[in-house]
Design an enzyme around this catalytic site. Sequence first.
Site, short mmCIF file in Angstrom:
data_model
loop_
_atom_site.label_atom_id
_atom_site.label_comp_id
_atom_site.label_asym_id
_atom_site.label_seq_id
_atom_site.Cartn_x
_atom_site.Cartn_y
_atom_site.Cartn_z
N GLY A 1 -7.91 -9.94 -0.15
CA GLY A 1 -8.24 -10.14 -1.56
C GLY A 1 -9.23 -11.27 -1.82
N HIS B 1 4.03 -6.74 5.32
CA HIS B 1 2.77 -7.21 4.73
C HIS B 1 2.86 -8.72 4.54
CE1 HIS B 1 -0.48 -7.91 1.95
NE2 HIS B 1 -0.99 -6.75 2.32
N TRP C 1 -1.76 -0.02 -2.90
CA TRP C 1 -1.99 -0.36 -4.32
C TRP C 1 -1.27 -1.64 -4.73
CZ3 TRP C 1 -2.37 4.29 -8.26
CH2 TRP C 1 -3.47 5.09 -7.90
N LYS C 2 -0.37 -2.15 -3.89
CA LYS C 2 0.40 -3.37 -4.22
C LYS C 2 1.10 -3.17 -5.57
CE LYS C 2 -2.78 -5.93 -1.36
NZ LYS C 2 -3.39 -7.19 -1.02
N GLU D 1 2.01 -10.58 2.23
CA GLU D 1 2.50 -11.02 0.92
C GLU D 1 4.03 -11.01 0.89
OE1 GLU D 1 0.11 -8.28 -1.34
OE2 GLU D 1 -1.67 -9.43 -0.80
N GLU E 1 -4.18 -7.92 9.61
CA GLU E 1 -4.74 -8.39 8.34
C GLU E 1 -4.73 -9.92 8.31
OE1 GLU E 1 -4.28 -5.26 5.04
OE2 GLU E 1 -2.37 -6.29 5.19
N GLY F 1 -6.69 -2.69 0.26
CA GLY F 1 -6.01 -3.04 -0.99
C GLY F 1 -6.87 -2.70 -2.20
N GLY F 2 -7.58 -3.72 -2.69
CA GLY F 2 -8.36 -3.57 -3.93
C GLY F 2 -9.23 -2.34 -3.98
P1 PGA Z 1 -7.54 -6.21 0.16
O1 PGA Z 1 -6.02 -6.09 0.60
O2 PGA Z 1 -8.26 -4.98 0.70
O3 PGA Z 1 -7.52 -6.22 -1.34
O4 PGA Z 1 -8.08 -7.46 0.75
C1 PGA Z 1 -5.67 -5.57 1.85
C2 PGA Z 1 -4.17 -5.61 2.03
O5 PGA Z 1 -3.55 -6.60 1.64
O6 PGA Z 1 -3.58 -4.66 2.57
#
Ligand code: PGA
Length: 246
Positions: free
Chosen positions: A169, A93, A11-12, A95, A163, A229-230
């Site tokens: 995203g 991750h 969910w970030k 990010e 990833e 993610g999304g």
């Molecule tokens: P995303 O993110 O499915 O929104 O591209 C994946 C993630 O960063 O784990």
Amino acid sequence: MARRKLVAGNWKMNGSRAALTELDAIAQAAATRPGVDVAVALPATLIAPAAERAPALSIGAEDVHAADHGAHTGCISAAMVKEAGARFSIVGHSERRADQGETDADVKAKAEALHRHGLHAIVCVGETLDEREAGHAEAVVTAQIAGSLPDGASGDWCSIAYEPVWAIGTGRTPTADDVAAMHGAIRAKLRELIGGEADRLRILYGGSVTPDNARELLHVADVDGALVGGASLTAAKFVPVIAAAR
Ligand code: PGA
């Protein structure tokens, strides 16, 4: 060898207590698909209420500190997320590698902290667009694997998530052939590092997984699940991804 598929949501920095109602249908979907492991990584504040609301679901954290306790203002340890009800955490991750400057050594230490506390680690790796366009994607990712893989890594408590940074995203995904090539390269690197145990680690694909592309991506050779993610933020999108894993 047959590995159970793992579909994990991330969910970030999204969601709220009110949004936890989404977990009801996700837990139900998981219960009706015993062949697939389903997990959801949540912001730290939501772990305890989520674990209470959906006890059958594997709830996890998005990061932990490598140390068990100490003078690290603002950080949370593996023991703390475990006490809150987490069964796993994502580590490394992209990010966090980008925003917090986490290194492979940091990621390895965090995964080892999870293992000390009996939690599962999902170790993330992935190349940037520049690295892919320069033809260095496999070298970058296998070097991340070598540097980030925790000591004693075993399929019982460790999974890898590939990833590509440029796919996260963005709505862009690599081709099935590119995913197969990278997952094959990761598997080969794992064999070099940990021998036969490599065949027991799950390698998830992550980056713009949606209900529309999940079936194709989840059935590529050496893809043992997805990190989402999304599309994990609502049951309406996440349940079809879980269903596609069968
Ligand atoms: P995303 O993110 O499915 O929104 O591209 C994946 C993630 O960063 O784990």
